[in-house]
Motif scaffolding. Structure first.
Motif, PDB file in Angstrom:
ATOM      1  N   ASN A 115       0.844  -1.193   0.000  1.00  0.00           N
ATOM      2  CA  ASN A 115       0.000   0.000   0.000  1.00  0.00           C
ATOM      3  C   ASN A 115       0.878   1.241   0.000  1.00  0.00           C
ATOM      4  O   ASN A 115       2.007   1.204   0.470  1.00  0.00           O
ATOM      5  N   GLY A 116       0.323   2.330  -0.510  1.00  0.00           N
ATOM      6  CA  GLY A 116       1.042   3.596  -0.461  1.00  0.00           C
ATOM      7  C   GLY A 116       1.249   4.253  -1.808  1.00  0.00           C
ATOM      8  O   GLY A 116       2.010   5.210  -1.918  1.00  0.00           O
ATOM      9  N   ILE A 117       0.557   3.790  -2.849  1.00  0.00           N
ATOM     10  CA  ILE A 117       0.698   4.399  -4.170  1.00  0.00           C
ATOM     11  C   ILE A 117      -0.084   5.713  -4.196  1.00  0.00           C
ATOM     12  O   ILE A 117      -1.240   5.764  -3.792  1.00  0.00           O
ATOM     13  N   SER A 118       0.525   6.769  -4.686  1.00  0.00           N
ATOM     14  CA  SER A 118      -0.131   8.080  -4.782  1.00  0.00           C
ATOM     15  C   SER A 118      -1.023   8.103  -6.020  1.00  0.00           C
ATOM     16  O   SER A 118      -0.585   8.461  -7.113  1.00  0.00           O
ATOM     17  N   VAL A 119      -2.270   7.736  -5.842  1.00  0.00           N
ATOM     18  CA  VAL A 119      -3.205   7.613  -6.961  1.00  0.00           C
ATOM     19  C   VAL A 119      -3.508   8.961  -7.605  1.00  0.00           C
ATOM     20  O   VAL A 119      -3.722   9.044  -8.809  1.00  0.00           O
ATOM     21  N   ASP A 120      -3.503  10.027  -6.827  1.00  0.00           N
ATOM     22  CA  ASP A 120      -3.889  11.345  -7.337  1.00  0.00           C
ATOM     23  C   ASP A 120      -2.790  12.050  -8.136  1.00  0.00           C
ATOM     24  O   ASP A 120      -3.060  13.078  -8.741  1.00  0.00           O
ATOM     25  N   ALA A 121      -1.587  11.530  -8.132  1.00  0.00           N
ATOM     26  CA  ALA A 121      -0.462  12.166  -8.829  1.00  0.00           C
ATOM     27  C   ALA A 121       0.028  11.237  -9.944  1.00  0.00           C
ATOM     28  O   ALA A 121       0.799  10.308  -9.683  1.00  0.00           O
ATOM     29  N   PRO A 122      -0.410  11.458 -11.180  1.00  0.00           N
ATOM     30  CA  PRO A 122      -0.076  10.531 -12.276  1.00  0.00           C
ATOM     31  C   PRO A 122       1.418  10.290 -12.478  1.00  0.00           C
ATOM     32  O   PRO A 122       1.844   9.158 -12.685  1.00  0.00           O
ATOM     33  N   ARG A 123       2.243  11.328 -12.420  1.00  0.00           N
ATOM     34  CA  ARG A 123       3.690  11.152 -12.621  1.00  0.00           C
ATOM     35  C   ARG A 123       4.296  10.312 -11.492  1.00  0.00           C
ATOM     36  O   ARG A 123       5.141   9.471 -11.724  1.00  0.00           O
ATOM     37  N   THR A 124       3.854  10.579 -10.285  1.00  0.00           N
ATOM     38  CA  THR A 124       4.352   9.811  -9.143  1.00  0.00           C
ATOM     39  C   THR A 124       3.887   8.371  -9.230  1.00  0.00           C
ATOM     40  O   THR A 124       4.652   7.445  -8.994  1.00  0.00           O
ATOM     41  N   LYS A 125       2.625   8.181  -9.583  1.00  0.00           N
ATOM     42  CA  LYS A 125       2.066   6.832  -9.715  1.00  0.00           C
ATOM     43  C   LYS A 125       2.817   6.037 -10.784  1.00  0.00           C
ATOM     44  O   LYS A 125       3.105   4.851 -10.598  1.00  0.00           O
ATOM     45  N   GLN A 126       3.164   6.692 -11.874  1.00  0.00           N
ATOM     46  CA  GLN A 126       3.906   6.046 -12.954  1.00  0.00           C
ATOM     47  C   GLN A 126       5.224   5.465 -12.446  1.00  0.00           C
ATOM     48  O   GLN A 126       5.628   4.374 -12.824  1.00  0.00           O
ATOM     49  N   LYS A 127       5.875   6.196 -11.554  1.00  0.00           N
ATOM     50  CA  LYS A 127       7.148   5.750 -10.979  1.00  0.00           C
ATOM     51  C   LYS A 127       6.926   4.716  -9.871  1.00  0.00           C
ATOM     52  O   LYS A 127       7.694   3.777  -9.708  1.00  0.00           O
ATOM     53  N   GLN A 128       5.859   4.893  -9.089  1.00  0.00           N
ATOM     54  CA  GLN A 128       5.657   4.056  -7.911  1.00  0.00           C
ATOM     55  C   GLN A 128       5.161   2.644  -8.219  1.00  0.00           C
ATOM     56  O   GLN A 128       5.467   1.723  -7.464  1.00  0.00           O
ATOM     57  N   ILE A 129       4.400   2.471  -9.289  1.00  0.00           N
ATOM     58  CA  ILE A 129       3.858   1.130  -9.566  1.00  0.00           C
ATOM     59  C   ILE A 129       4.972   0.097  -9.730  1.00  0.00           C
ATOM     60  O   ILE A 129       4.955  -0.939  -9.064  1.00  0.00           O
ATOM     61  N   PRO A 130       5.983   0.326 -10.588  1.00  0.00           N
ATOM     62  CA  PRO A 130       7.061  -0.669 -10.674  1.00  0.00           C
ATOM     63  C   PRO A 130       7.814  -0.838  -9.354  1.00  0.00           C
ATOM     64  O   PRO A 130       8.229  -1.950  -9.008  1.00  0.00           O
TER      65      PRO A 130
END
Length: 173
Positions: free
Chosen positions: A144-159
């Protein structure tokens, strides 16, 4: 030499504790993880947009292959991936400041503090490894802890979160 090893250990611990994610895993103690060689991804429960779904599946396949598993039609493991998100309210309070007025501790005076809140959506992933023969769950990783509201951050966090979850597979008994 001992001093150098101590510094490396401290640096490793410091870096590993900087993760923005909460990751945990569990496994069936009776499972023999050395016998699993092939897998098949099942994404029926993966409720994500196509872009994020591709990010999750690409990183998961990469992680599984780095652990010696290969994709196959007659798999040893069925991999179920689920995504979720929740609304989080973060409440912060500043330290109250003030001073006493007249009359000692029971007198009157003034002081104040500030409280504020922020709302955001936080995402998570659950990865289930199911033995294809017995249809029993043998390993589960949750992050848990993915920043869903920030697309650029989410792009980096998923991997990153998929890699952190899969770092616990195979379990060290």
């Amino acid at each position: 030499m001992k001093k150098y090893l101590f510094l490396v250990l401290i640096a490793t611990l410091g870096l590993s504790s900087c993760s923005p994610f909460q990751v945990r895993s569990d496994y069936a103690e009776t499972a023999n993880f050395t016998t699993y060689k092939t897998y098949k991804l099942r994404i029926d429960d993966l409720k994500l947009n196509d872009i994020d779904k591709d990010r999750v599946l690409n990183e998961l396949s990469k992680q599984l292959q780095s652990k010696g598993l290969s994709s196959g039609e007659n798999p040893d493991l069925i991999i179920n991936v689920k995504a979720n998100h929740k609304k989080v309210t973060d409440i912060q309070t500043s330290r109250p400041m003030g001073m006493w007025g007249f009359g000692g501790p029971w007198g009157w005076g003034f002081g104040g503090g500030t409280t504020w809140s922020s709302n955001y959506n936080q995402g998570g992933l659950t990865i289930d490894l199911v033995d294809a023969k017995t249809q029993k769950l043998v390993w589960q990783g949750i992050g848990n802890g993915i920043s869903v509201d920030a697309p650029r951050t989410k792009q980096k966090q998923i991997p990153e979160i998929v890699a952190e979850i899969m770092a616990n597979y195979p379990p060290k008994k």
